[in-house]
Scaffold this motif. Structure first.
Motif, PDB file in Angstrom:
ATOM      1  N   MET A   1       0.844  -1.184   0.000  1.00  0.00           N
ATOM      2  CA  MET A   1       0.000   0.000   0.000  1.00  0.00           C
ATOM      3  C   MET A   1       0.884   1.242   0.000  1.00  0.00           C
ATOM      4  SD  MET A   1      -3.094   0.903   2.663  1.00  0.00           S
ATOM      5  CE  MET A   1      -3.800  -0.737   2.441  1.00  0.00           C
ATOM      6  N   THR A   2       0.577   2.204  -0.864  1.00  0.00           N
ATOM      7  CA  THR A   2       1.362   3.426  -0.985  1.00  0.00           C
ATOM      8  C   THR A   2       0.549   4.602  -0.455  1.00  0.00           C
ATOM      9  OG1 THR A   2       2.339   2.509  -2.997  1.00  0.00           O
ATOM     10  CG2 THR A   2       2.703   4.842  -2.571  1.00  0.00           C
ATOM     11  N   PHE A   3       1.196   5.484   0.329  1.00  0.00           N
ATOM     12  CA  PHE A   3       0.494   6.601   0.955  1.00  0.00           C
ATOM     13  C   PHE A   3       1.019   7.941   0.447  1.00  0.00           C
ATOM     14  CE2 PHE A   3       0.210   3.101   3.996  1.00  0.00           C
ATOM     15  CZ  PHE A   3      -1.162   3.090   4.260  1.00  0.00           C
ATOM     16  N   TYR A   4       0.082   8.899   0.396  1.00  0.00           N
ATOM     17  CA  TYR A   4       0.404  10.241  -0.073  1.00  0.00           C
ATOM     18  C   TYR A   4      -0.146  11.281   0.899  1.00  0.00           C
ATOM     19  CZ  TYR A   4       1.402   7.693  -4.339  1.00  0.00           C
ATOM     20  OH  TYR A   4       1.916   6.795  -5.238  1.00  0.00           O
ATOM     21  N   LEU A   5       0.540  12.416   0.955  1.00  0.00           N
ATOM     22  CA  LEU A   5       0.105  13.529   1.801  1.00  0.00           C
ATOM     23  C   LEU A   5      -0.206  14.731   0.921  1.00  0.00           C
ATOM     24  CD1 LEU A   5      -0.195  15.080   4.575  1.00  0.00           C
ATOM     25  CD2 LEU A   5       2.243  15.648   4.301  1.00  0.00           C
ATOM     26  N   GLY A   6      -1.375  15.336   1.136  1.00  0.00           N
ATOM     27  CA  GLY A   6      -1.737  16.579   0.475  1.00  0.00           C
ATOM     28  C   GLY A   6      -1.994  17.649   1.516  1.00  0.00           C
ATOM     29  N   VAL A   7      -1.462  18.843   1.295  1.00  0.00           N
ATOM     30  CA  VAL A   7      -1.624  19.953   2.240  1.00  0.00           C
ATOM     31  C   VAL A   7      -2.123  21.184   1.497  1.00  0.00           C
ATOM     32  CG1 VAL A   7      -0.475  21.488   3.892  1.00  0.00           C
ATOM     33  CG2 VAL A   7       0.200  19.073   3.734  1.00  0.00           C
ATOM     34  N   ASP A   8      -3.146  21.807   2.060  1.00  0.00           N
ATOM     35  CA  ASP A   8      -3.673  23.072   1.554  1.00  0.00           C
ATOM     36  C   ASP A   8      -3.478  24.113   2.651  1.00  0.00           C
ATOM     37  OD1 ASP A   8      -5.067  25.210   0.541  1.00  0.00           O
ATOM     38  OD2 ASP A   8      -7.039  24.240   0.565  1.00  0.00           O
ATOM     39  N   GLY A   9      -2.441  24.940   2.502  1.00  0.00           N
ATOM     40  CA  GLY A   9      -2.153  25.972   3.490  1.00  0.00           C
ATOM     41  C   GLY A   9      -2.756  27.286   3.046  1.00  0.00           C
ATOM     42  N   GLY A  10      -3.949  27.606   3.547  1.00  0.00           N
ATOM     43  CA  GLY A  10      -4.665  28.787   3.101  1.00  0.00           C
ATOM     44  C   GLY A  10      -4.441  29.994   3.989  1.00  0.00           C
ATOM     45  N   GLY A  11      -5.107  31.076   3.648  1.00  0.00           N
ATOM     46  CA  GLY A  11      -4.968  32.305   4.403  1.00  0.00           C
ATOM     47  C   GLY A  11      -5.707  32.300   5.718  1.00  0.00           C
ATOM     48  N   SER A  12      -6.619  31.344   5.905  1.00  0.00           N
ATOM     49  CA  SER A  12      -7.349  31.250   7.170  1.00  0.00           C
ATOM     50  C   SER A  12      -7.240  29.877   7.817  1.00  0.00           C
ATOM     51  CB  SER A  12      -8.829  31.603   6.963  1.00  0.00           C
ATOM     52  OG  SER A  12      -9.409  30.752   5.987  1.00  0.00           O
ATOM     53  N   VAL A  13      -7.110  28.822   7.006  1.00  0.00           N
ATOM     54  CA  VAL A  13      -7.071  27.454   7.528  1.00  0.00           C
ATOM     55  C   VAL A  13      -6.047  26.634   6.749  1.00  0.00           C
ATOM     56  CG1 VAL A  13      -8.401  25.335   7.939  1.00  0.00           C
ATOM     57  CG2 VAL A  13      -9.517  27.546   8.168  1.00  0.00           C
ATOM     58  N   THR A  14      -5.362  25.735   7.457  1.00  0.00           N
ATOM     59  CA  THR A  14      -4.476  24.750   6.822  1.00  0.00           C
ATOM     60  C   THR A  14      -5.116  23.381   6.964  1.00  0.00           C
ATOM     61  OG1 THR A  14      -2.497  26.027   7.329  1.00  0.00           O
ATOM     62  CG2 THR A  14      -2.194  23.691   6.854  1.00  0.00           C
ATOM     63  N   ARG A  15      -5.169  22.631   5.858  1.00  0.00           N
ATOM     64  CA  ARG A  15      -5.762  21.287   5.868  1.00  0.00           C
ATOM     65  C   ARG A  15      -4.751  20.283   5.328  1.00  0.00           C
ATOM     66  NH1 ARG A  15      -9.490  24.935   3.956  1.00  0.00           N
ATOM     67  NH2 ARG A  15     -11.349  25.162   5.250  1.00  0.00           N
ATOM     68  N   ALA A  16      -4.724  19.118   5.947  1.00  0.00           N
ATOM     69  CA  ALA A  16      -3.822  18.056   5.509  1.00  0.00           C
ATOM     70  C   ALA A  16      -4.602  16.751   5.422  1.00  0.00           C
ATOM     71  CB  ALA A  16      -2.660  17.900   6.484  1.00  0.00           C
ATOM     72  N   ILE A  17      -4.315  15.953   4.393  1.00  0.00           N
ATOM     73  CA  ILE A  17      -4.964  14.642   4.232  1.00  0.00           C
ATOM     74  C   ILE A  17      -3.920  13.623   3.811  1.00  0.00           C
ATOM     75  CG2 ILE A  17      -6.619  13.278   2.923  1.00  0.00           C
ATOM     76  CD1 ILE A  17      -8.422  15.544   2.675  1.00  0.00           C
ATOM     77  N   ILE A  18      -3.985  12.463   4.419  1.00  0.00           N
ATOM     78  CA  ILE A  18      -3.183  11.312   3.996  1.00  0.00           C
ATOM     79  C   ILE A  18      -4.133  10.289   3.385  1.00  0.00           C
ATOM     80  CG2 ILE A  18      -1.771   9.365   4.755  1.00  0.00           C
ATOM     81  CD1 ILE A  18      -0.656  11.187   6.958  1.00  0.00           C
ATOM     82  N   ALA A  19      -3.825   9.861   2.168  1.00  0.00           N
ATOM     83  CA  ALA A  19      -4.644   8.864   1.475  1.00  0.00           C
ATOM     84  C   ALA A  19      -3.731   7.841   0.825  1.00  0.00           C
ATOM     85  CB  ALA A  19      -5.528   9.534   0.431  1.00  0.00           C
ATOM     86  N   ASP A  20      -4.307   6.689   0.497  1.00  0.00           N
ATOM     87  CA  ASP A  20      -3.514   5.671  -0.191  1.00  0.00           C
ATOM     88  C   ASP A  20      -3.688   5.793  -1.703  1.00  0.00           C
ATOM     89  OD1 ASP A  20      -5.951   4.535  -0.834  1.00  0.00           O
ATOM     90  OD2 ASP A  20      -5.616   2.647   0.227  1.00  0.00           O
ATOM     91  N   HIS A  21      -3.073   4.890  -2.445  1.00  0.00           N
ATOM     92  CA  HIS A  21      -3.063   4.957  -3.900  1.00  0.00           C
ATOM     93  C   HIS A  21      -4.439   4.740  -4.511  1.00  0.00           C
ATOM     94  CE1 HIS A  21      -2.687   0.736  -2.858  1.00  0.00           C
ATOM     95  NE2 HIS A  21      -3.086   0.430  -4.075  1.00  0.00           N
ATOM     96  N   GLN A  22      -5.390   4.244  -3.721  1.00  0.00           N
ATOM     97  CA  GLN A  22      -6.755   4.053  -4.200  1.00  0.00           C
ATOM     98  C   GLN A  22      -7.669   5.224  -3.825  1.00  0.00           C
ATOM     99  OE1 GLN A  22      -7.480   0.147  -2.381  1.00  0.00           O
ATOM    100  NE2 GLN A  22      -7.431  -0.744  -4.445  1.00  0.00           N
ATOM    101  N   GLY A  23      -7.093   6.213  -3.161  1.00  0.00           N
ATOM    102  CA  GLY A  23      -7.872   7.386  -2.772  1.00  0.00           C
ATOM    103  C   GLY A  23      -8.570   7.263  -1.442  1.00  0.00           C
ATOM    104  N   ARG A  24      -8.307   6.200  -0.707  1.00  0.00           N
ATOM    105  CA  ARG A  24      -8.947   6.020   0.604  1.00  0.00           C
ATOM    106  C   ARG A  24      -8.233   6.883   1.640  1.00  0.00           C
ATOM    107  NH1 ARG A  24      -8.679  -0.437   0.916  1.00  0.00           N
ATOM    108  NH2 ARG A  24      -6.528   0.160   0.417  1.00  0.00           N
ATOM    109  N   VAL A  25      -9.005   7.674   2.381  1.00  0.00           N
ATOM    110  CA  VAL A  25      -8.442   8.607   3.355  1.00  0.00           C
ATOM    111  C   VAL A  25      -8.149   7.880   4.666  1.00  0.00           C
ATOM    112  CG1 VAL A  25      -8.888  10.680   4.721  1.00  0.00           C
ATOM    113  CG2 VAL A  25      -9.600  10.576   2.323  1.00  0.00           C
ATOM    114  N   PHE A  26      -6.921   8.052   5.173  1.00  0.00           N
ATOM    115  CA  PHE A  26      -6.506   7.424   6.419  1.00  0.00           C
ATOM    116  C   PHE A  26      -6.319   8.434   7.546  1.00  0.00           C
ATOM    117  CE2 PHE A  26      -5.905   4.049   3.528  1.00  0.00           C
ATOM    118  CZ  PHE A  26      -5.842   2.859   4.249  1.00  0.00           C
ATOM    119  N   GLY A  27      -6.105   9.686   7.209  1.00  0.00           N
ATOM    120  CA  GLY A  27      -5.905  10.672   8.260  1.00  0.00           C
ATOM    121  C   GLY A  27      -6.118  12.080   7.744  1.00  0.00           C
TER     122      GLY A  27
END
Length: 328
Positions: A1-27
Motif C-alpha cells: 500500500m502506498t500513501f500520499y500527503l496533500g496539504v492546503d495551506g490557506g490564508g485562514s485554515v491549513t488542511r492536511a490529508i493522507i490517502a492511499d493509492h486508491q484514494g482512501r483517506v486514512f488521516g
C-alpha cells in the motif's frame, strides 16, 4: 500500500490529508493560517500541526509517505520560495513539492493533468498547468498590480456606485438604496458621513448586493459584474496563451464564492467570451472537490502514478472540509 500527503495551506485554515493509492483517506488534520505572508512562524507551526494530526490519525510516519505535495497561499514569487523551501524541507519528507494553492485548486477541479483555474473570492487569481507540467500564474496582488475584482473590490465598486448616483454624478441605480440598507444606514448621506466619521472599512460581503441588484435588472450592477467577468476572462486568456493551450481541449476551473455562489449569468458568459477568442476547446467547470484533494492528486502524479476513476470517486466523497474561498 502506498500513501500520499496533500496539504492546503490557506490564508485562514491549513488542511492536511493522507490517502492511499486508491484514494482512501486514512488521516486528516486542520490548523490555522498557512500563509507565510501573514506570519512566517505562525504558518510554520500551523502546517506542522495539521500534518501531525493527519499522521497521528493515520498511524503513519513521514517515511511511510511516498510523496507529499504542499499547496500554499502566498507561494507566488521566488522571494516566497526562498522562505518556503527550507520551511517545508525541515518537515522531513523524502519526496515533496510546493506550489501556490491556486494550482491544487486547479488539479482538484479537473480530471486532466493540465488546464487553467480562475479564483474569485476575497480577491482574484489565475493559474494554469501546461501539457508538460509547466506552471504559470497571473494575478493575486491587487488592483495596483493589474487585477480587478474579488469580493473586496466589487464591494468598493458597489459602494462607489451608490454614492455617485446618490450625489447625481451618474444615473440612478437600485444600489443607491440597497447599499446603505445592507450596511445599516437610512440613506447614502448618512452612510457617507458614518463611514468617514467612524473610519469604517467597506465589508467584502457587500459584493452580494451587486448580484441582488443585477437580478432585479439594475444596469449599473450588471455592468460592474460584466466587467468582472471580462477581466477574469482576460487573465485566463493570458495564461492559456503563455502555456500554449490554445488548440487543446481542457477545463477552466472556477473557484471562489463570486464564481461558485454568485449568479453565473452575470460573469460566466463574459469569461467565456474572452477565453474563446483564443481557446475554443476550453470548458468552464465550477470546482466541486475540496482543493486539498488536488494536492493529493499532484502528489500521486509526481510519484508516477496513473490516476484511476476510483481515486476520483473516493475524493468526491470528501465533504466535511470547507474548501471554497469565501468573501466573508
Amino acid at each position: 500500500m502506498t500513501f500520499y500527503l496533500g496539504v492546503d495551506g490557506g490564508g485562514s485554515v491549513t488542511r492536511a490529508i493522507i490517502a492511499d493509492h486508491q484514494g482512501r483517506v486514512f488521516g486528516t488534520g486542520t490548523a490555522g493560517p498557512g500563509n507565510h505572508q501573514i506570519n512566517e512562524e505562525l504558518a510554520r507551526g500551523n502546517i506542522r500541526d495539521a500534518i501531525q494530526h493527519a499522521h497521528d490519525q493515520a498511524g503513519l510516519q513521514k517515511q511511510d509517505i511516498a510523496y507529499a505535495f504542499f499547496g500554499l497561499a502566498g507561494a507566488d514569487r521566488e522571494a516566497d520560495y526562498r522562505i518556503l523551501r527550507p520551511m517545508i524541507k525541515e518537515l522531513g519528507y523524502p519526496n515533496y513539492d510546493i506550489a501556490c494553492d491556486t494550482i491544487i485548486a486547479l488539479r482538484a477541479g479537473t480530471s486532466q493533468s493540465y488546464g487553467v483555474v480562475l479564483i474569485c473570492g476575497f480577491g482574484m487569481n489565475c493559474a494554469g498547468i501546461g501539457k508538460f507540467g509547466e506552471m504559470q500564474q497571473f494575478g493575486g496582488f491587487g488592483y495596483e498590480y493589474g487585477d480587478f475584482g474579488g469580493g473586496r473590490e466589487l464591494a468598493i465598486e458597489a459602494f462607489r456606485a451608490a454614492i455617485r448616483s446618490g450625489e447625481g454624478r451618474t444615473d440612478m441605480t437600485l444600489l443607491t438604496a440597497m447599499v446603505p440598507e445592507k450596511l445599516g444606514y437610512s440613506s447614502v448621506l448618512s452612510m457617507f458621513d458614518g463611514f468617514l466619521d467612524l473610519r469604517q472599512q467597506i465589508p467584502p460581503s457587500l459584493a452580494e448586493v451587486l448580484f441582488q441588484a443585477a437580478a432585479l435588472g439594475d444596469e449599473t450592477a450588471i455592468q460592474i459584474l460584466k466587467t468582472q467577468g471580462k477581466e477574469l476572462g482576460m487573465s485566463a486568456k493570458a495564461v492559456i496563451q503563455k502555456l500554449g493551450l490554445q488548440d487543446e481541449q481542457f477545463d477552466l476551473v472556477l473557484a471562489g464564492s463570486i464564481l461558485t455562489k454568485g449568479d453565473s449569468r452575470y460573469t460566466h458568459p463574459y469569461i467565456m467570451e474572452e477565453v474563446q477568442k483564443v481557446a475554443p476547446g476550453c470548458r468552464l467547470k465550477p470546482l466541486t472537490f475540496e482543493p486539498v484533494t488536488g494536492a493529493l492528486l499532484l502528489a500521486m502524479e509526481k510519484d508516477g502514478m496513473k490516476i484511476l476513476d476510483e481515486v476520483y470517486e473516493q475524493f468526491g466523497k470528501i465533504t466535511d472540509l470547507k474548501g471554497a474561498v469565501n468573501v466573508e
